[in-house]
Design an enzyme around this catalytic site. Structure first.
Site, short mmCIF file in Angstrom:
data_model
loop_
_atom_site.label_atom_id
_atom_site.label_comp_id
_atom_site.label_asym_id
_atom_site.label_seq_id
_atom_site.Cartn_x
_atom_site.Cartn_y
_atom_site.Cartn_z
N HIS A 1 12.41 3.75 10.88
CA HIS A 1 10.96 3.54 10.90
C HIS A 1 10.51 2.68 9.70
O HIS A 1 9.87 1.64 9.86
CB HIS A 1 10.26 4.90 10.89
CG HIS A 1 8.76 4.83 10.93
ND1 HIS A 1 8.04 5.01 12.09
CD2 HIS A 1 7.84 4.58 9.97
CE1 HIS A 1 6.75 4.88 11.84
NE2 HIS A 1 6.59 4.62 10.55
N GLU A 2 10.88 3.11 8.51
CA GLU A 2 10.47 2.37 7.32
C GLU A 2 11.11 0.99 7.28
O GLU A 2 10.53 0.03 6.77
CB GLU A 2 10.79 3.16 6.04
CG GLU A 2 10.13 4.54 5.94
CD GLU A 2 8.61 4.52 6.14
OE1 GLU A 2 7.97 3.50 5.83
OE2 GLU A 2 8.07 5.54 6.63
N HIS B 1 8.91 -1.44 9.09
CA HIS B 1 7.84 -1.94 8.21
C HIS B 1 8.39 -3.01 7.26
O HIS B 1 7.77 -4.03 7.01
CB HIS B 1 7.27 -0.79 7.38
CG HIS B 1 6.35 0.14 8.13
ND1 HIS B 1 5.20 -0.30 8.75
CD2 HIS B 1 6.40 1.48 8.34
CE1 HIS B 1 4.58 0.75 9.31
NE2 HIS B 1 5.30 1.85 9.09
N GLU C 1 2.49 -0.85 12.25
CA GLU C 1 3.08 0.33 12.90
C GLU C 1 3.85 -0.09 14.15
O GLU C 1 4.84 0.54 14.52
CB GLU C 1 1.96 1.32 13.25
CG GLU C 1 2.44 2.70 13.62
CD GLU C 1 3.01 3.50 12.45
OE1 GLU C 1 2.89 3.06 11.29
OE2 GLU C 1 3.59 4.57 12.71
#
EC number: 3.4.17.19
Lengths: 506, 506
Positions: free
Chosen positions: A267-268, A271, A297
């Protein structure tokens, strides 16, 4: 009309000033990162004032009359160059917003948030909504005061939403979410009537260092550039950036939960790939950031869910994961693992929710925010409204406020309003972007199966990442996918994926 | 005369401004620390300008006319409170110095040092003095220009020396060093005629993590507070501080050299104990720093050498070290180890030098600095002057400039002048302080033998650390030891210690 030369030198002057401000805010970000990773306890008191000083000076410099004059002069021109005109547009938007807000109000807000955070940290484990009630009350008043500084708004929440997702309004988001809810609630209900897959395989003992090593290997292969970033451990995972060449992520590892480090890291990384992929010529300007909370997101969720929880992905990585954990996973079939990481369940906690139910959690919060701002929902009635909404949309009711209205930090460290819509906008966009990428490169699925991520990564760089904030979220969506934001690809994605996982539900 | 009330509010105003400046410079220090520890390569370019911005704004704020006015008004008063009057004195000294130096000269100096550092980094391994010659030439001119801004100086080096060791002048240091040299040269000669002890025991394979764990345990026991600091690995060890509650050290470990991590860690711990021990009420003011380079170095050397290389210390720690490295040290007697870590040798490299020869290295550099500044030594003649001095004082001649004049970074990242005297002043003071501590608490030796360091640590806190910069170096020495700076304790310390190690030499 300004002469071309004057205009060029004014633009340079603006860029120089913005660079100095960027140096200050980037330094503040590093102080935050250090606070979350390595700072010893004794450093806390001074760290707060160090960050405050940097932010204060940056704010003073950004709201200086000189910046206002430069922007006024430059805005009267329309530079031929799209990058320059975007730079002026984005800076002017931020400037107009910044000068609208009196410093003393910002000080009151920061002060209140600092106090609220402490009270919330104690109240949540103690299940004590009464303790936070006056703090939420005051935060609501402050949020309304802040929003009311911006005249001619259709809805009081609009300026708060625009801060994170420029171009979005309460009414647009509301109707988009209503459409989505209509599709999701019955889908979730149907899946919930099916047997829940066995997730025991994820909850064995997995030594932390081996988990970390494996996730590092995964994100390296995905395309995270360790020459321009690093990974460290924190209590709550996040991505932060000090320059386009230094984009870091943090991870939380749990020895008894394989999915925690793995998916929060991917997830990170999503980003971070966005920020690492921005045109290096934007460095130090307001264009060198992702363009909105929603688009940001979309990238974390695209990599976490559409890629990271896909069958193709694990066809490639699962044998490697089994090699790292032969005792725990040697006898677990790929299909069992795949079902476990894609288990759908109507549950109470947003951050633990799967990709089918997740947006219902978000939309509940978004609607409650709007009602509070409109004055239609009193803080004292919030827990009941929360619980009712959960029962209606998810068919579950919190047994106490700790697993209900007290679970999220957002309303204690930010405004009431504008804090949640980005999550669901991002989920919607993630599927729209991915569909466009697959249309341009149908081979992406097969490449992922082979552990090759650059076809997808390059498409995202070319169509989204490189532009930073040069285009608005709506422009990025339209340019990259050929159509405005729509929930169809997201619904289609869920249907086709979960029809295979839960065939009797569809 | 100002009214007491006006004076109090002006003092508060001054403190507020100094705190803001301290927040900026502390942030810059964290950016430096991160650069040396964890920053990925891609962050380098932006990091340079981020640090520069913070330092520039801090400089602007410190040299503002408002600070000047406050200081002028406050200096006309003499506060009853010694802390307040010291704060005004120290701030005024720094201010007078800062406004004396034009910003454009500082910019030229920084620019030149940045370039010189890069050229030196290449020239040293390539043994290429010609490459650095023009850079040294220009640095000498810049150093002379800087020094000449301060009128009425007895010696051109005085302002450069005062920057690090306030209260010291070229003539004072020169005569102190002459006295010391007279004692040291024959002592070194006598020891050098003795057989060199076997140091093989230090150069086996010692796994890095075990070395680090052991050093952590040692410095914890010495009194380094990990609630107010931490240790990380870097290329070059250093101590840095972001607040009195966050004083960090860094360490370099070599797998084939046990003394590297061990003694450099104890050295940096000595610096850190000083800063951790400063009165917390000084936080954020110019009093919250060690008072001079010399006094600072006295603490790193006291803990590294007088404590860390003492027989008592290893009577306690050696059995533990043997337990950590049973294969490597199990059969090595304490005496063999003790002789190895205290080997005296006339060598070419300052940073590898033992405590008997070390000051000869420093004094050679100090004298060459003075001669260059005086215009008596041309840069082109520097290598020869260096080599001659080494032959005269240490009886060895560098085979090339890499192991000669090119070995130290100082003249490429700082002024020529003022960079070296602090090391030897520190060594002299370390013995004088230690003698005073032992006089007050003769039980310290026995306590160290038992692994109890708090008796010594408390004496140092009470007599030196707590005061930060409240007293000048000369005042600290006088107050803590009852006499002005003198080389006697240092010479006596060397004599009594090395007479036991090299009995035939004394």
């Amino acid at each position: 009309m300004l002469s071309a030369e004057t205009s060029t030198s004014q633009l340079q002057e603006l860029k120089n000033r913005l660079l100095e401000i960027n140096n200050l805010t980037s330094a503040a970000s590093l102080l935050h990162w250090d606070q979350a990773t390595y700072m010893p306890p004794g450093g806390a008191a001074a760290r707060g004032r160090q960050i405050a000083t940097l932010q204060e000076i940056a704010h003073q410099k950004f709201t200086s009359p000189q910046i206002g004059e430069l922007l006024a002069q430059l805005s009267s021109e329309q530079p031929d160059n799209h990058v320059d005109s975007s730079l002026i547009r984005v800076t002017k938007k931020d400037y107009d917003r910044a000068i609208q807000i009196p410093a003393e109000l910002m000080a009151r807000i920061y002060q209140h948030q600092a106090e609220s955070y402490v009270v919330w940290g104690k109240a949540r484990p103690e299940n004590d909504f009464k303790a936070v009630e006056p703090y939420l009350q005051k935060n609501l008043a402050l949020s309304q005061e802040l929003a009311s500084l911006f005249p001619n708004q259709e809805h009081i929440a609009d300026p708060l939403i625009a801060e994170a997702d420029y171009g979005m309004k309460a009414t647009t988001v509301r109707s988009l979410f209503a459409e989505l809810r209509q599709q999701l609630v019955p889908m979730v209900e149907a899946i919930a009537s099916q047997p829940i897959p066995d997730v025991n395989c994820l909850h064995q003992h997995f030594p932390e260092n081996q988990q970390l090593d494996f996730t590092l290997q995964v994100i390296k292969q995905i395309g995270y550039d360790f020459q321009k970033g690093r990974q460290d451990k924190t209590l709550h995972p996040f991505m932060t950036k000090f320059s386009l060449g230094d984009v870091r992520i943090t991870t939380r590892v749990r020895g008894n939960d394989l999915s925690e480090a793995l998916f929060s890291t991917i997830h990170e990384t999503g980003h971070a790939l966005y920020e690492q992929g921005i045109n290096p010529e934007f460095e130090g300007t307001p264009l060198a950031h992702g363009t909105s909370a929603g688009v940001h997101e979309s990238q974390s969720r695209l990599w976490e869910n559409l890629v990271g929880r896909s069958h193709n992905f694990w066809e490639y990585f699962y044998p490697q994961l089994q090699e790292v954990f032969p005792e725990q996973l040697g006898n677990i079939a790929l299909e069992t693992f795949y079902q476990a990481i894609n288990k759908v369940e109507r549950s109470l906690i947003r951050t633990d929710a799967d990709e089918v139910t997740y947006n219902l959690h978000v939309m509940i919060r978004f609607e409650l925010e709007l009602q509070m701002l409109e004055g239609k929902l009193a803080i004292q009635d919030l827990p009941e409204a929360w619980n009712t909404a959960y029962q209606n949309d998810l068919g579950v009711t919190p047994q106490n406020d700790s697993e209900g209205v007290l679970q999220d930090v957002h309303w204690f460290v930010g405004s009431i309003g504008g804090m949640f819509q980005g999550y669901t906008l991002g989920n919607i966009m993630s599927a729209q972007f991915y569909q466009a990428a697959l249309k341009a490169h149908p081979e992406i699925s097969q490449h992922i199966q082979q552990g090759q991520f650059s076809t997808l990564h390059n498409w995202l760089k070319t169509n989204i990442y490189q532009y930073g904030s040069q285009y608005t979220a709506a422009e990025v969506v339209e340019r990259a996918t050929g159509s405005p934001l729509t929930i169809e690809p997201f619904i289609n994605y869920l249907r086709s994926k979960y029809a295979l996982l839960y065939p009797s539900a569809f």
